[in-house]
Design a protein around this motif. Structure first.
Motif, PDB file in Angstrom:
ATOM      1  N   GLY A 112     -18.272  10.470  -3.498  1.00 25.42           N
ATOM      2  CA  GLY A 112     -17.142  10.263  -2.608  1.00 25.42           C
ATOM      3  C   GLY A 112     -16.036  11.274  -2.673  1.00 25.42           C
ATOM      4  N   ILE A 113     -15.928  12.069  -3.721  1.00 25.59           N
ATOM      5  CA  ILE A 113     -14.811  12.985  -3.855  1.00 25.59           C
ATOM      6  C   ILE A 113     -14.728  13.954  -2.688  1.00 25.59           C
ATOM      7  N   PHE A 114     -15.845  14.292  -2.044  1.00 32.38           N
ATOM      8  CA  PHE A 114     -15.774  15.146  -0.854  1.00 32.38           C
ATOM      9  C   PHE A 114     -16.363  14.462   0.381  1.00 32.38           C
ATOM     10  N   ALA A 115     -17.269  13.487   0.175  1.00 29.90           N
ATOM     11  CA  ALA A 115     -17.908  12.812   1.310  1.00 29.90           C
ATOM     12  C   ALA A 115     -16.881  12.067   2.149  1.00 29.90           C
ATOM     13  N   TYR A 116     -15.856  11.493   1.494  1.00 31.97           N
ATOM     14  CA  TYR A 116     -14.810  10.809   2.245  1.00 31.97           C
ATOM     15  C   TYR A 116     -14.034  11.801   3.110  1.00 31.97           C
ATOM     16  N   ALA A 117     -13.763  12.976   2.557  1.00 32.23           N
ATOM     17  CA  ALA A 117     -13.030  14.006   3.313  1.00 32.23           C
ATOM     18  C   ALA A 117     -13.839  14.460   4.520  1.00 32.23           C
ATOM     19  N   LYS A 118     -15.157  14.630   4.331  1.00 36.75           N
ATOM     20  CA  LYS A 118     -16.016  15.071   5.436  1.00 36.75           C
ATOM     21  C   LYS A 118     -16.059  14.017   6.540  1.00 36.75           C
ATOM     22  N   THR A 119     -16.269  12.768   6.153  1.00 34.60           N
ATOM     23  CA  THR A 119     -16.378  11.696   7.141  1.00 34.60           C
ATOM     24  C   THR A 119     -15.065  11.489   7.892  1.00 34.60           C
ATOM     25  N   GLY A 120     -13.975  11.612   7.182  1.00 31.38           N
ATOM     26  CA  GLY A 120     -12.686  11.348   7.814  1.00 31.38           C
ATOM     27  C   GLY A 120     -12.110  12.498   8.599  1.00 31.38           C
ATOM     28  N   PHE A 121     -12.406  13.745   8.174  1.00 34.06           N
ATOM     29  CA  PHE A 121     -11.681  14.879   8.757  1.00 34.06           C
ATOM     30  C   PHE A 121     -12.572  16.059   9.147  1.00 34.06           C
ATOM     31  N   GLY A 122     -13.889  15.917   9.052  1.00 28.92           N
ATOM     32  CA  GLY A 122     -14.764  16.968   9.541  1.00 28.92           C
ATOM     33  C   GLY A 122     -15.469  17.765   8.452  1.00 28.92           C
ATOM     34  N   ASN A 123     -16.449  18.556   8.887  1.00 25.50           N
ATOM     35  CA  ASN A 123     -17.316  19.282   7.957  1.00 25.50           C
ATOM     36  C   ASN A 123     -16.561  20.287   7.086  1.00 25.50           C
ATOM     37  N   TYR A 124     -15.711  21.102   7.703  1.00 24.85           N
ATOM     38  CA  TYR A 124     -15.073  22.172   6.939  1.00 24.85           C
ATOM     39  C   TYR A 124     -14.087  21.610   5.908  1.00 24.85           C
ATOM     40  N   ILE A 125     -13.349  20.576   6.269  1.00 26.35           N
ATOM     41  CA  ILE A 125     -12.431  19.962   5.296  1.00 26.35           C
ATOM     42  C   ILE A 125     -13.224  19.321   4.168  1.00 26.35           C
ATOM     43  N   GLY A 126     -14.369  18.710   4.495  1.00 25.85           N
ATOM     44  CA  GLY A 126     -15.236  18.181   3.447  1.00 25.85           C
ATOM     45  C   GLY A 126     -15.713  19.275   2.512  1.00 25.85           C
ATOM     46  N   ILE A 175      -6.193  18.567  -4.311  1.00 20.45           N
ATOM     47  CA  ILE A 175      -6.487  18.522  -2.876  1.00 20.45           C
ATOM     48  C   ILE A 175      -7.467  17.403  -2.530  1.00 20.45           C
ATOM     49  N   PRO A 176      -8.593  17.255  -3.250  1.00 17.81           N
ATOM     50  CA  PRO A 176      -9.501  16.144  -2.922  1.00 17.81           C
ATOM     51  C   PRO A 176      -8.854  14.778  -3.054  1.00 17.81           C
ATOM     52  N   TYR A 177      -7.935  14.603  -4.039  1.00 12.22           N
ATOM     53  CA  TYR A 177      -7.250  13.321  -4.172  1.00 12.22           C
ATOM     54  C   TYR A 177      -6.472  12.979  -2.911  1.00 12.22           C
ATOM     55  N   LEU A 178      -5.747  13.960  -2.400  1.00 13.08           N
ATOM     56  CA  LEU A 178      -4.963  13.735  -1.187  1.00 13.08           C
ATOM     57  C   LEU A 178      -5.862  13.368  -0.023  1.00 13.08           C
ATOM     58  N   LEU A 179      -6.999  14.045   0.112  1.00 11.41           N
ATOM     59  CA  LEU A 179      -7.898  13.784   1.231  1.00 11.41           C
ATOM     60  C   LEU A 179      -8.556  12.413   1.121  1.00 11.41           C
ATOM     61  N   VAL A 180      -8.905  11.997  -0.100  1.00  4.53           N
ATOM     62  CA  VAL A 180      -9.490  10.665  -0.298  1.00  4.53           C
ATOM     63  C   VAL A 180      -8.479   9.587   0.076  1.00  4.53           C
ATOM     64  N   ALA A 181      -7.238   9.739  -0.404  1.00  5.58           N
ATOM     65  CA  ALA A 181      -6.200   8.756  -0.089  1.00  5.58           C
ATOM     66  C   ALA A 181      -5.908   8.736   1.410  1.00  5.58           C
ATOM     67  N   ALA A 182      -5.883   9.912   2.030  1.00  2.00           N
ATOM     68  CA  ALA A 182      -5.611   9.991   3.471  1.00  2.00           C
ATOM     69  C   ALA A 182      -6.739   9.344   4.269  1.00  2.00           C
ATOM     70  N   PHE A 183      -7.979   9.469   3.799  1.00  3.01           N
ATOM     71  CA  PHE A 183      -9.105   8.833   4.487  1.00  3.01           C
ATOM     72  C   PHE A 183      -8.979   7.308   4.428  1.00  3.01           C
ATOM     73  N   ALA A 184      -8.603   6.793   3.252  1.00  2.00           N
ATOM     74  CA  ALA A 184      -8.397   5.346   3.126  1.00  2.00           C
ATOM     75  C   ALA A 184      -7.266   4.884   4.035  1.00  2.00           C
ATOM     76  N   LEU A 185      -6.208   5.690   4.136  1.00  2.00           N
ATOM     77  CA  LEU A 185      -5.089   5.367   5.023  1.00  2.00           C
ATOM     78  C   LEU A 185      -5.546   5.355   6.478  1.00  2.00           C
ATOM     79  N   LYS A 186      -6.385   6.296   6.840  1.00  2.00           N
ATOM     80  CA  LYS A 186      -6.905   6.381   8.208  1.00  2.00           C
ATOM     81  C   LYS A 186      -7.745   5.148   8.549  1.00  2.00           C
ATOM     82  N   LEU A 187      -8.602   4.720   7.605  1.00  2.16           N
ATOM     83  CA  LEU A 187      -9.430   3.537   7.837  1.00  2.16           C
ATOM     84  C   LEU A 187      -8.570   2.298   8.056  1.00  2.16           C
ATOM     85  N   ALA A 188      -7.583   2.109   7.173  1.00  2.00           N
ATOM     86  CA  ALA A 188      -6.748   0.911   7.273  1.00  2.00           C
ATOM     87  C   ALA A 188      -5.886   0.952   8.532  1.00  2.00           C
TER      88      ALA A 188
END
Length: 491
Positions: free
Chosen positions: A89-103, A384-397
């Motif tokens: 999940g450390i990068f898979a969440y970033a990819k799913t939430g914000f696209g391939n390159y951010i992942g 950076i990955p921490y921020l993206l993981v938290a932002a993905f959770a925020l986006k889902l909620a």
């Protein structure tokens, strides 16, 4: 676009088949979290806090850091349940939430930080031994690098024998390195002097003019990187016996480490005045223990440090090899990094990781300044990955995705994700915005791996938005080079 989405989804789900071969229990996953978080930092905390703050400022800083990181632990726990199909999940969440390159950037940032972090462990091992064996010097002699290289490749070939065996050893090492820390805490409880503690409470003698806000701010810089490693169970989520085990292990590991950190921080204020704590030689825990029990205490803690650092190195090597492997499985990195050996170990990724660490070890012989620069900028990369993981959770909620049948928890998890996101931004700011600028020196040239992966798949390399992000990374890299050459950024 639809065909690419289906192709990616199939690739992301395929690694879960590995769980048929090897699984990890809650205890093993928790040990990975604890093993990665408890490294060298806890052994240097007494002097670091002594220089920065008194008792009250330290407690406030731990409350802020503890709440922020607990929210991040809850984010990993919630996402493990809401997105069980996303492994590593450390990068898979970033990819799913914000696209391939951010992942990809999340994966690259995490991997780069682990490589240089592992090198720093070896430098600390060598310098610690240098106090007892002069041939090791300050950790930058040929003998020291040769010794470190032997350890590096012993661990390398041990991991090649199987991930489950390596994580089993990590569990044993984690227990072994916690023992001296617990003994240290118990001895300090009996040696605790309330009058010294009271004198240190507001700041200590000689620090009376220092504001509480200033103390807390200085201490936050110390706590920024202590919790790195909280994602340990998430990185190895594909091996979990149950998806819920990932979240349980993350929270258990975090709470246990937080308790240790607070005790190791606060109790020394009841042993020595703050001014004396601040000048202790690192590992300061060893010098402090020596002041209580004698010379054997220094040796005892130094041995504990060596075990701790070796254990952290093992945990981080496991993480470092797993992330490029899973990124290749998700089509974010070249396919050669998805190769496994007969034991199911991501061998190509492991080789790439440890060859990189070996190169950094050799570089410490010639350019200590270059190593320090790399260490500082990759520390900020890890955030950076921490921020993206938290932002993905925020986006889902915020969007309500995955909450169709569970709307009751949406508001609670929205608040948790918002706090985790805000705290991640705070950590990056506390770590230094100039280091974020320097991260372009790795992210921009490292994009060649993403370019190779997209060309292999005969796909368009960047979308318009991704071109913009790559341009920003390139501008950051060029700006950092200019600032370094003109002295506007110094290390």
């Amino acid at each position: 676009m639809a065909s690419e989405q289906n192709y990616n989804t199939a690739s992301e789900q395929s690694p879960s088949l590995a769980s048929d071969k090897q699984t990890l229990s809650v205890a093993a996953l928790t040990a990975l979290v604890v093993g990665s978080m408890v490294g060298a930092g806890i052994f240097t905390i007494p002097s670091a806090f002594g220089r920065a703050t008194g008792v009250l400022g330290g407690l406030i800083a731990w409350v802020i850091a503890g709440v922020g990181m607990l929210m991040l632990a809850f984010v990993f726990q919630n996402l493990a349940q809401r997105k069980p199909d996303l492994d590593s999940g450390i990068f898979a969440y970033a990819k799913t939430g914000f696209g391939n390159y951010i992942g990809f950037l999340a994966a690259l940032a995490f991997w780069a930080s682990t490589c240089v972090g592992n090198t720093s462990y070896f430098v600390l091992i060598k310098s610690t031994l240098g106090e007892f064996f002069p041939v090791f010097g300050d950790g930058n002699t040929v003998t020291a690098v040769f010794f470190a290289s032997i350890i590096l490749w012993i661990f390398h070939f041990m991991i090649l024998r199987g991930v489950k065996q390596a994580t089993g050893l990590n569990t044993i090492v984690t227990i072994a390195k916690i023992v001296p820390i617990v003994i240290f805490i118990f001895v300090l409880l009996f040696a605790f002097k309330p009058d010294i503690f009271a004198a240190n409470f507001w700041g200590g003698q000689g620090y009376d003019a220092e504001s509480l806000f200033s103390q807390v701010r200085n201490t936050m810089l110390v706590t920024v990187f202590v919790f790195i490693g909280i994602e340990g169970a998430s990185v190895y989520s594909r091996y979990a016996e149950k998806r819920s085990d990932v979240g349980v292990a993350t929270v258990l590991g975090f709470v246990g480490v937080l308790c240790l950190l607070i005790l190791v921080t606060v109790l020394p204020y009841g042993i020595l005045p703050r001014a004396e704590l601040g000048v202790l030689r690192n590992p300061s825990m060893a010098g402090l223990f020596e002041s209580v029990v004698g010379r054997w205490g220094n040796i005892f803690i130094s041995l504990g440090l060596l075990v701790s650092v070796l254990g952290a190195f093992l945990a981080w090597t496991l993480f470092a090899s797993e992330v490029p492997f899973m990124a290749a499985k998700s089509n974010l990195m070249p396919s050669f990094l998805a190769r496994e050996n007969s034991n199911g170990v991501p061998s190509a990724s492991l080789w790439m990781t440890n060859i990189t660490v070996q190169a950094f070890l050799i570089a410490t012989l010639f350019s200590q300044q270059a190593f320090i620069l790399a260490l500082e900028l990759t520390s900020s990369l890890a955030l950076i990955p921490y921020l993206l993981v938290a932002a993905f959770a925020l986006k889902l909620a915020w969007s309500g995705e995955t909450y169709d049948r569970d709307s009751r928890n949406r508001t609670k998890e929205l608040v948790i994700a918002a706090i985790a996101t805000a705290y991640s931004i705070l950590m990056i700011y506390a770590g230094g915005l100039e280091k974020l600028l320097l991260s372009g020196l790795i992210l921009a040239p490292g994009t060649i791996l993403f370019f190779m992966a997209r060309r292999e798949q005969n796909r368009k390399v960047f979308t318009f938005g991704e071109w913009f992000l790559f341009s920003l990374a390139t501008i950051a890299a060029l700006s950092a080079l200019f600032a370094l050459s003109t002295g506007r950024i110094t290390i």
